[in-house]
Motif scaffolding. Sequence first.
Motif, mmCIF file in Angstrom:
data_model
loop_
_atom_site.group_PDB
_atom_site.id
_atom_site.type_symbol
_atom_site.label_atom_id
_atom_site.label_comp_id
_atom_site.label_asym_id
_atom_site.label_seq_id
_atom_site.Cartn_x
_atom_site.Cartn_y
_atom_site.Cartn_z
ATOM 1 N N ARG A 57 -64.647 4.290 -8.618
ATOM 2 C CA ARG A 57 -64.349 2.878 -8.824
ATOM 3 C C ARG A 57 -63.868 2.569 -10.238
ATOM 4 O O ARG A 57 -63.528 1.431 -10.536
ATOM 5 C CB ARG A 57 -65.579 2.039 -8.521
ATOM 6 C CG ARG A 57 -65.998 2.078 -7.079
ATOM 7 C CD ARG A 57 -67.206 1.173 -6.832
ATOM 8 N NE ARG A 57 -67.740 1.319 -5.504
ATOM 9 C CZ ARG A 57 -67.257 0.702 -4.428
ATOM 10 N NH1 ARG A 57 -66.239 -0.083 -4.547
ATOM 11 N NH2 ARG A 57 -67.819 0.893 -3.246
ATOM 12 N N LEU A 58 -63.869 3.549 -11.129
ATOM 13 C CA LEU A 58 -63.415 3.278 -12.494
ATOM 14 C C LEU A 58 -61.985 2.754 -12.480
ATOM 15 O O LEU A 58 -61.120 3.269 -11.776
ATOM 16 C CB LEU A 58 -63.469 4.546 -13.349
ATOM 17 C CG LEU A 58 -64.811 4.894 -13.949
ATOM 18 C CD1 LEU A 58 -64.700 6.166 -14.782
ATOM 19 C CD2 LEU A 58 -65.363 3.767 -14.795
ATOM 20 N N ASP A 59 -61.761 1.735 -13.266
ATOM 21 C CA ASP A 59 -60.444 1.129 -13.380
ATOM 22 C C ASP A 59 -59.778 1.679 -14.640
ATOM 23 O O ASP A 59 -60.167 1.309 -15.752
ATOM 24 C CB ASP A 59 -60.605 -0.391 -13.461
ATOM 25 C CG ASP A 59 -59.282 -1.122 -13.560
ATOM 26 O OD1 ASP A 59 -58.239 -0.495 -13.827
ATOM 27 O OD2 ASP A 59 -59.303 -2.358 -13.363
ATOM 28 N N PRO A 60 -58.788 2.573 -14.491
ATOM 29 C CA PRO A 60 -58.158 3.189 -15.665
ATOM 30 C C PRO A 60 -57.591 2.169 -16.649
ATOM 31 O O PRO A 60 -57.683 2.365 -17.865
ATOM 32 C CB PRO A 60 -57.046 4.060 -15.075
ATOM 33 C CG PRO A 60 -57.443 4.285 -13.652
ATOM 34 C CD PRO A 60 -58.219 3.068 -13.243
ATOM 35 N N ALA A 61 -57.025 1.075 -16.161
ATOM 36 C CA ALA A 61 -56.481 0.056 -17.060
ATOM 37 C C ALA A 61 -57.589 -0.616 -17.869
ATOM 38 O O ALA A 61 -57.416 -0.894 -19.059
ATOM 39 C CB ALA A 61 -55.699 -0.983 -16.262
ATOM 40 N N ALA A 62 -58.728 -0.860 -17.231
ATOM 41 C CA ALA A 62 -59.845 -1.480 -17.936
ATOM 42 C C ALA A 62 -60.443 -0.523 -18.963
ATOM 43 O O ALA A 62 -60.846 -0.948 -20.053
ATOM 44 C CB ALA A 62 -60.908 -1.940 -16.946
ATOM 45 N N ILE A 63 -60.524 0.755 -18.620
ATOM 46 C CA ILE A 63 -61.010 1.756 -19.589
ATOM 47 C C ILE A 63 -60.075 1.774 -20.801
ATOM 48 O O ILE A 63 -60.533 1.772 -21.953
ATOM 49 C CB ILE A 63 -61.099 3.161 -18.956
ATOM 50 C CG1 ILE A 63 -62.144 3.192 -17.849
ATOM 51 C CG2 ILE A 63 -61.373 4.225 -20.016
ATOM 52 C CD1 ILE A 63 -63.569 3.070 -18.321
ATOM 53 N N THR A 64 -58.772 1.757 -20.542
ATOM 54 C CA THR A 64 -57.793 1.732 -21.633
ATOM 55 C C THR A 64 -57.973 0.487 -22.491
ATOM 56 O O THR A 64 -57.912 0.559 -23.724
ATOM 57 C CB THR A 64 -56.354 1.806 -21.071
ATOM 58 O OG1 THR A 64 -56.212 3.020 -20.339
ATOM 59 C CG2 THR A 64 -55.323 1.740 -22.184
ATOM 60 N N GLU A 65 -58.231 -0.652 -21.859
ATOM 61 C CA GLU A 65 -58.470 -1.892 -22.598
ATOM 62 C C GLU A 65 -59.710 -1.756 -23.487
ATOM 63 O O GLU A 65 -59.690 -2.154 -24.658
ATOM 64 C CB GLU A 65 -58.651 -3.054 -21.628
ATOM 65 C CG GLU A 65 -58.952 -4.369 -22.310
ATOM 66 C CD GLU A 65 -59.263 -5.497 -21.336
ATOM 67 O OE1 GLU A 65 -59.625 -6.586 -21.816
ATOM 68 O OE2 GLU A 65 -59.172 -5.296 -20.109
ATOM 69 N N ALA A 66 -60.789 -1.188 -22.947
ATOM 70 C CA ALA A 66 -62.017 -1.010 -23.726
ATOM 71 C C ALA A 66 -61.780 -0.067 -24.904
ATOM 72 O O ALA A 66 -62.219 -0.343 -26.027
ATOM 73 C CB ALA A 66 -63.141 -0.487 -22.835
ATOM 74 N N VAL A 67 -61.091 1.031 -24.650
ATOM 75 C CA VAL A 67 -60.778 1.982 -25.725
ATOM 76 C C VAL A 67 -59.954 1.293 -26.811
ATOM 77 O O VAL A 67 -60.240 1.426 -28.010
ATOM 78 C CB VAL A 67 -60.039 3.227 -25.176
ATOM 79 C CG1 VAL A 67 -59.492 4.081 -26.307
ATOM 80 C CG2 VAL A 67 -60.954 4.043 -24.274
ATOM 81 N N THR A 68 -58.943 0.544 -26.400
ATOM 82 C CA THR A 68 -58.091 -0.163 -27.362
ATOM 83 C C THR A 68 -58.898 -1.142 -28.206
ATOM 84 O O THR A 68 -58.731 -1.201 -29.427
ATOM 85 C CB THR A 68 -56.945 -0.890 -26.629
ATOM 86 O OG1 THR A 68 -56.167 0.077 -25.920
ATOM 87 C CG2 THR A 68 -56.051 -1.637 -27.591
ATOM 88 N N CYS A 69 -59.786 -1.892 -27.558
ATOM 89 C CA CYS A 69 -60.638 -2.838 -28.301
ATOM 90 C C CYS A 69 -61.482 -2.113 -29.340
ATOM 91 O O CYS A 69 -61.579 -2.558 -30.486
ATOM 92 C CB CYS A 69 -61.539 -3.605 -27.344
ATOM 93 S SG CYS A 69 -60.711 -4.855 -26.361
#
Length: 172
Positions: free
Chosen positions: A76-88
């Motif tokens: 269920r991991l959302d790759p776009a959301a993970i990328t957003e968290a990493v970017t933040c």
Amino acid sequence: MKIAYVNSSKRGETDLVLSTIADHLLASGAVLAGIVKESSHESRFENGCDMKVRVLPTGPIIKITQDLGEGSDACRLDPAAITEAVTCVEQLPIDQADLFILNKFGPEEAGGRGFVSAISKAVERDIPVLVGVGNGSLGAFKDFSGGLAEQLPADTDAILKWCGQSILQPSR
């Protein structure tokens, strides 16, 4: 280099302990970087695979899972959301942190993606790192850390002791 990890066989225990640690340290004035599970979010799935994380120190809160419907057993991991968290996390001044916390070194990090760069940046700057690691990624984490990471029990007092020693006596 000060890097430690927490690994527990009890579902959700590592997330709960690391969130508690972050809240305690923030309340005591520590400057934190990284992410922890948002403890106020209740998963609507029996297996707990519905998660929001809080970017330290003050947010935002990001839902990192996607709804695949009832009965789905896919990741269920959302790759776009993970990328957003990493970017933040990477946009914040990690070098000013007393401690870097990552709720989970998971499949993304095991594959050399996700928060690997942020962890490496913290280590390069002699900022202590505290990571939750699931059983499935334990071997990859040990390889990543070169076997130098200290294992801590999923015990708030033991982890706070390590954090206090690491923050007060940095290797810098």
